[in-house]
Write a protein that holds these residues in place. Structure first.
Motif, PDB file in Angstrom:
ATOM      1  N   LEU A  23      11.123  37.564   8.711  1.00  0.00           N
ATOM      2  CA  LEU A  23      10.195  38.626   8.299  1.00  0.00           C
ATOM      3  C   LEU A  23       8.790  38.078   8.065  1.00  0.00           C
ATOM      4  O   LEU A  23       7.797  38.686   8.480  1.00  0.00           O
ATOM      5  CB  LEU A  23      10.725  39.313   7.036  1.00  0.00           C
ATOM      6  CG  LEU A  23      11.955  40.202   7.243  1.00  0.00           C
ATOM      7  CD1 LEU A  23      12.588  40.560   5.909  1.00  0.00           C
ATOM      8  CD2 LEU A  23      11.573  41.468   8.000  1.00  0.00           C
ATOM      9  N   PHE A  24       8.702  36.921   7.408  1.00  0.00           N
ATOM     10  CA  PHE A  24       7.388  36.325   7.144  1.00  0.00           C
ATOM     11  C   PHE A  24       6.645  36.019   8.449  1.00  0.00           C
ATOM     12  O   PHE A  24       5.435  36.206   8.544  1.00  0.00           O
ATOM     13  CB  PHE A  24       7.533  35.031   6.340  1.00  0.00           C
ATOM     14  CG  PHE A  24       8.048  35.209   4.936  1.00  0.00           C
ATOM     15  CD1 PHE A  24       7.908  36.405   4.266  1.00  0.00           C
ATOM     16  CD2 PHE A  24       8.691  34.153   4.281  1.00  0.00           C
ATOM     17  CE1 PHE A  24       8.391  36.562   2.964  1.00  0.00           C
ATOM     18  CE2 PHE A  24       9.171  34.304   2.991  1.00  0.00           C
ATOM     19  CZ  PHE A  24       9.026  35.514   2.337  1.00  0.00           C
ATOM     20  N   THR A  25       7.390  35.523   9.436  1.00  0.00           N
ATOM     21  CA  THR A  25       6.742  35.085  10.679  1.00  0.00           C
ATOM     22  C   THR A  25       6.478  36.232  11.644  1.00  0.00           C
ATOM     23  O   THR A  25       5.680  36.078  12.563  1.00  0.00           O
ATOM     24  CB  THR A  25       7.588  34.007  11.395  1.00  0.00           C
ATOM     25  OG1 THR A  25       8.904  34.521  11.646  1.00  0.00           O
ATOM     26  CG2 THR A  25       7.677  32.741  10.555  1.00  0.00           C
ATOM     27  N   GLU A  57       9.358  30.875  -3.397  1.00  0.00           N
ATOM     28  CA  GLU A  57      10.441  29.891  -3.428  1.00  0.00           C
ATOM     29  C   GLU A  57      11.274  29.941  -2.157  1.00  0.00           C
ATOM     30  O   GLU A  57      11.639  28.895  -1.590  1.00  0.00           O
ATOM     31  CB  GLU A  57      11.336  30.116  -4.646  1.00  0.00           C
ATOM     32  CG  GLU A  57      12.400  29.041  -4.810  1.00  0.00           C
ATOM     33  CD  GLU A  57      13.173  29.157  -6.111  1.00  0.00           C
ATOM     34  OE1 GLU A  57      14.337  28.707  -6.125  1.00  0.00           O
ATOM     35  OE2 GLU A  57      12.623  29.682  -7.094  1.00  0.00           O
ATOM     36  N   VAL A  58      11.578  31.139  -1.670  1.00  0.00           N
ATOM     37  CA  VAL A  58      12.376  31.238  -0.446  1.00  0.00           C
ATOM     38  C   VAL A  58      11.555  30.805   0.767  1.00  0.00           C
ATOM     39  O   VAL A  58      12.096  30.234   1.720  1.00  0.00           O
ATOM     40  CB  VAL A  58      12.949  32.665  -0.264  1.00  0.00           C
ATOM     41  CG1 VAL A  58      11.891  33.669   0.123  1.00  0.00           C
ATOM     42  CG2 VAL A  58      14.068  32.660   0.781  1.00  0.00           C
ATOM     43  N   ALA A  59      10.237  31.014   0.722  1.00  0.00           N
ATOM     44  CA  ALA A  59       9.378  30.606   1.845  1.00  0.00           C
ATOM     45  C   ALA A  59       9.406  29.100   2.048  1.00  0.00           C
ATOM     46  O   ALA A  59       9.284  28.612   3.179  1.00  0.00           O
ATOM     47  CB  ALA A  59       7.943  31.080   1.610  1.00  0.00           C
ATOM     48  N   THR A 117       2.770  30.090  10.028  1.00  0.00           N
ATOM     49  CA  THR A 117       2.568  31.160   9.053  1.00  0.00           C
ATOM     50  C   THR A 117       1.975  30.602   7.764  1.00  0.00           C
ATOM     51  O   THR A 117       1.070  31.207   7.167  1.00  0.00           O
ATOM     52  CB  THR A 117       3.900  31.879   8.767  1.00  0.00           C
ATOM     53  OG1 THR A 117       4.385  32.456   9.978  1.00  0.00           O
ATOM     54  CG2 THR A 117       3.723  32.980   7.734  1.00  0.00           C
ATOM     55  N   ILE A 118       2.464  29.453   7.335  1.00  0.00           N
ATOM     56  CA  ILE A 118       1.936  28.820   6.126  1.00  0.00           C
ATOM     57  C   ILE A 118       0.463  28.474   6.312  1.00  0.00           C
ATOM     58  O   ILE A 118      -0.377  28.740   5.440  1.00  0.00           O
ATOM     59  CB  ILE A 118       2.750  27.560   5.771  1.00  0.00           C
ATOM     60  CG1 ILE A 118       4.149  27.961   5.282  1.00  0.00           C
ATOM     61  CG2 ILE A 118       2.035  26.720   4.701  1.00  0.00           C
ATOM     62  CD1 ILE A 118       5.115  26.806   5.136  1.00  0.00           C
ATOM     63  N   GLU A 119       0.129  27.885   7.451  1.00  0.00           N
ATOM     64  CA  GLU A 119      -1.256  27.484   7.715  1.00  0.00           C
ATOM     65  C   GLU A 119      -2.207  28.678   7.767  1.00  0.00           C
ATOM     66  O   GLU A 119      -3.382  28.551   7.434  1.00  0.00           O
ATOM     67  CB  GLU A 119      -1.329  26.706   9.039  1.00  0.00           C
ATOM     68  CG  GLU A 119      -0.780  25.295   8.971  1.00  0.00           C
ATOM     69  CD  GLU A 119      -1.696  24.346   8.200  1.00  0.00           C
ATOM     70  OE1 GLU A 119      -2.907  24.588   8.143  1.00  0.00           O
ATOM     71  OE2 GLU A 119      -1.186  23.354   7.650  1.00  0.00           O
ATOM     72  N   SER A 120      -1.719  29.831   8.173  1.00  0.00           N
ATOM     73  CA  SER A 120      -2.583  30.995   8.356  1.00  0.00           C
ATOM     74  C   SER A 120      -2.534  31.984   7.195  1.00  0.00           C
ATOM     75  O   SER A 120      -3.191  33.021   7.230  1.00  0.00           O
ATOM     76  CB  SER A 120      -2.206  31.730   9.654  1.00  0.00           C
ATOM     77  OG  SER A 120      -0.872  32.204   9.594  1.00  0.00           O
ATOM     78  N   THR A 121      -1.751  31.677   6.155  1.00  0.00           N
ATOM     79  CA  THR A 121      -1.622  32.561   4.995  1.00  0.00           C
ATOM     80  C   THR A 121      -2.187  31.863   3.759  1.00  0.00           C
ATOM     81  O   THR A 121      -1.592  30.899   3.273  1.00  0.00           O
ATOM     82  CB  THR A 121      -0.141  32.929   4.754  1.00  0.00           C
ATOM     83  OG1 THR A 121       0.430  33.457   5.962  1.00  0.00           O
ATOM     84  CG2 THR A 121      -0.014  33.952   3.642  1.00  0.00           C
ATOM     85  N   ALA A 127      -0.031  27.171  -1.977  1.00  0.00           N
ATOM     86  CA  ALA A 127       1.240  26.708  -2.545  1.00  0.00           C
ATOM     87  C   ALA A 127       1.699  25.423  -1.870  1.00  0.00           C
ATOM     88  O   ALA A 127       2.220  24.516  -2.525  1.00  0.00           O
ATOM     89  CB  ALA A 127       2.301  27.795  -2.397  1.00  0.00           C
ATOM     90  N   HIS A 128       1.497  25.338  -0.566  1.00  0.00           N
ATOM     91  CA  HIS A 128       1.888  24.147   0.194  1.00  0.00           C
ATOM     92  C   HIS A 128       1.116  22.923  -0.300  1.00  0.00           C
ATOM     93  O   HIS A 128       1.698  21.847  -0.502  1.00  0.00           O
ATOM     94  CB  HIS A 128       1.611  24.393   1.669  1.00  0.00           C
ATOM     95  CG  HIS A 128       1.898  23.220   2.559  1.00  0.00           C
ATOM     96  ND1 HIS A 128       3.096  22.536   2.546  1.00  0.00           N
ATOM     97  CD2 HIS A 128       1.128  22.598   3.488  1.00  0.00           C
ATOM     98  CE1 HIS A 128       3.059  21.552   3.426  1.00  0.00           C
ATOM     99  NE2 HIS A 128       1.873  21.560   4.007  1.00  0.00           N
TER     100      HIS A 128
END
Length: 208
Positions: A23-25, A57-59, A117-121, A127-128
Motif C-alpha cells: 500500500l505504501f509503495t 513501525e511497520v514501514a 518510497t522512503i527516499e521520496s516521503t 525517520a530513516h
C-alpha cells in the motif's frame, strides 16, 4: 521448537508487513491508513496494534531486521580486522544473508521499492535518518569495545561510523534514483563507494 501458535502469529505479522509495504509503495505512505493495512489481511485494527505501534513501525519492520543482522555481522568480524575493514566486510560478506532475511518476510522486489518510497516521503526519510543515527551509535560503541577504547573520550569510533554511514546514504540515494534497481546493483555500488573512501578523504581530486 516453534509452536503452531507462534507460527500463526509470525504469518500474521509478515502478512501485515507485506500489506503495508504494498500500500505504501502503490498509493503513498501518507494516504494509507492502518484500517486499510489491516483490512487487506482481513484482521482488525486492534490486531494490527498487537504487532506494531503504528504505520512508521511497520514501514521499517524489514529494515529493522536487516539492521540487526548487520550489527551482529560487525560483532562477528575477526578481531584482527581494522575498524573500517570490519564494517566493509560485514556489509559485503553478509549480503546473501541479508537477502535471505528480507525474503523471509517480503519479496525482495517489494523491499527495494520501499527504499524509493522512503527516499521520496519526507516523514519516512526523517525517520530513516533518525533510525540510522541510533544504529550508528550502537555500531560506534561496538567498535570501541572491539578496539578497547572509550567511545566517550576517543572520537575515532564515531568518526569511522560517520564516514561509513555517509557512504551508505550516498549509495542509497544514487541507487534509488538510478536505472538498475536490483540488489546486485546496490551491492556493487556499495563496494565501489567504500573503495573510494581513502582517496576521497586524503587524495588530490584535481586532474593535472
Amino acid at each position: 521448537m516453534e509452536t503452531l501458535r507462534e507460527r500463526k502469529k509470525q504469518r500474521t505479522r509478515d502478512a501485515l508487513v507485506r500489506s503495508a509495504l504494498e500500500l505504501f509503495t502503490t498509493q503513498g505512505y501518507e494516504r494509507t491508513t492502518v484500517d486499510e493495512i489491516a483490512g487487506a489481511v482481513e484482521v482488525s485494527q486492534r490486531t494490527f496494534f498487537r504487532y506494531f505501534a503504528g504505520k512508521e513501525e511497520v514501514a521499517f519492520a524489514v529494515q529493522e531486521m536487516t539492521e540487526a543482522h548487520f550489527v551482529a555481522a560487525v560483532r562477528a568480524r575477526p578481531a584482527h580486522e581494522a575498524p573500517m575493514e570490519a564494517l566493509r566486510q560485514a556489509v559485503l560478506d553478509g549480503w546473501d544473508a541479508i537477502r535471505e532475511t528480507v525474503e523471509s518476510a517480503v519479496p525482495v522486489e517489494l523491499y527495494l521499492r520501499m527504499y524509493r518510497t522512503i527516499e521520496s516521503t519526507p516523514a519516512l526519510l526523517a525517520a530513516h535518518l533518525r533510525r540510522s543515527a541510533a544504529t550508528e551509535e550502537t555500531i560506534a560503541r561496538l567498535l570501541a569495545e572491539r578496539e578497547g577504547v572509550d567511545v566517550d573520550t576517543d572520537p575515532r569510533p564515531r568518526l569511522a561510523v560517520a564516514v561509513f554511514g555517509g557512504v551508505i546514504r550516498v549509495t542509497e540515494r544514487q541507487w534509488s534514483t538510478g536505472d538498475d534497481f536490483s540488489l546486485l546493483a546496490m551491492r556493487q555500488l556499495t563496494a565501489s563507494h567504500l573503495d573510494q573512501v581513502g582517496s576521497a578523504l586524503i587524495g588530490n581530486w584535481r586532474v593535472t
